[in-house]
Design an enzyme around this catalytic site. Sequence first.
Site, PDB file in Angstrom:
ATOM      1  N   LYS A  25       7.823   1.837   7.867  1.00  0.00           N
ATOM      2  CA  LYS A  25       6.673   1.492   8.718  1.00  0.00           C
ATOM      3  C   LYS A  25       7.183   0.811   9.982  1.00  0.00           C
ATOM      4  O   LYS A  25       7.819  -0.239   9.917  1.00  0.00           O
ATOM      5  CB  LYS A  25       5.712   0.555   7.974  1.00  0.00           C
ATOM      6  CG  LYS A  25       4.913   1.229   6.872  1.00  0.00           C
ATOM      7  CD  LYS A  25       3.824   0.326   6.354  1.00  0.00           C
ATOM      8  CE  LYS A  25       2.693   0.203   7.334  1.00  0.00           C
ATOM      9  NZ  LYS A  25       1.589  -0.642   6.817  1.00  0.00           N
ATOM     10  N   ARG A  39      -0.813   8.864   2.242  1.00  0.00           N
ATOM     11  CA  ARG A  39      -0.673   8.282   3.586  1.00  0.00           C
ATOM     12  C   ARG A  39      -0.240   9.381   4.541  1.00  0.00           C
ATOM     13  O   ARG A  39       0.852   9.928   4.412  1.00  0.00           O
ATOM     14  CB  ARG A  39       0.353   7.146   3.550  1.00  0.00           C
ATOM     15  CG  ARG A  39       0.567   6.419   4.872  1.00  0.00           C
ATOM     16  CD  ARG A  39       1.471   5.203   4.636  1.00  0.00           C
ATOM     17  NE  ARG A  39       1.753   4.483   5.867  1.00  0.00           N
ATOM     18  CZ  ARG A  39       2.871   4.626   6.568  1.00  0.00           C
ATOM     19  NH1 ARG A  39       3.823   5.468   6.169  1.00  0.00           N
ATOM     20  NH2 ARG A  39       3.059   3.929   7.676  1.00  0.00           N
ATOM     21  N   SER A  86      -4.047  -4.629   3.102  1.00  0.00           N
ATOM     22  CA  SER A  86      -2.735  -5.197   3.411  1.00  0.00           C
ATOM     23  C   SER A  86      -2.915  -6.614   3.943  1.00  0.00           C
ATOM     24  O   SER A  86      -3.826  -6.873   4.737  1.00  0.00           O
ATOM     25  CB  SER A  86      -2.031  -4.355   4.478  1.00  0.00           C
ATOM     26  OG  SER A  86      -1.819  -3.039   4.018  1.00  0.00           O
TER      27      SER A  86
END
Length: 213
Positions: free
Chosen positions: A140, A42, A111
């Site tokens: 996040k 990521r 997700s």
Amino acid sequence: MNCDKKDLLLYAVTDRTWLGEHTLYEQVEAAIRGGATFVQLREKKLDQESFLAEARKIQALCRRYGVPFVINDNVEIAREIGADGVHVGQSDMKARDVRSILGQDKIIGVSAQTVEQALLAQKQGADYLGVGAVFPTGSKDDAVEVDHQVLARICQAVDIPVIAIGGITADNVVSLKGSGICGVAVISAIFAKPDVEEAARSLRARTLEMLQE
């Protein structure tokens, strides 16, 4: 490449926030040695060229250990290096469009925060779902909290594997027992720790305990 439930037990999502004196390669290797079973690269801030170079390195590492390797969001890089797959969020490319680009043999994770999103992702060809945030998280900025009852309802509604994500630690993972998940995805619970390998080992053991009926 099929997405096996056992590969989703301890899903490590990279973050260079806590690298310190280490490289991302070293941290990911430590996580795998500690028991991480799946790796997602990521990167939100690297330019395309640097991201591509990093992806090639981490992919080679994961292949050496036989651990599935997916890219977060960047379908083009995943296609270019032949990654095992991609993970996309609700605001990213739809699963069916990712599938049309990468082909039938790649892993696509999506997700989801609701049963509706989960069912749609499954219908569009997702191989697994990442559901969360199941606990408050600082990793996040846009994380939406998902009630544990909703998590259980999502697991009951779909036929594909579900992993929980968001604020999971070795201390709170036990409270996910009975939800129907097959594993957990973590960022800071591994990579923010001084000893990444030991953090992964401990979390894996606690996750296995949680999954035992």
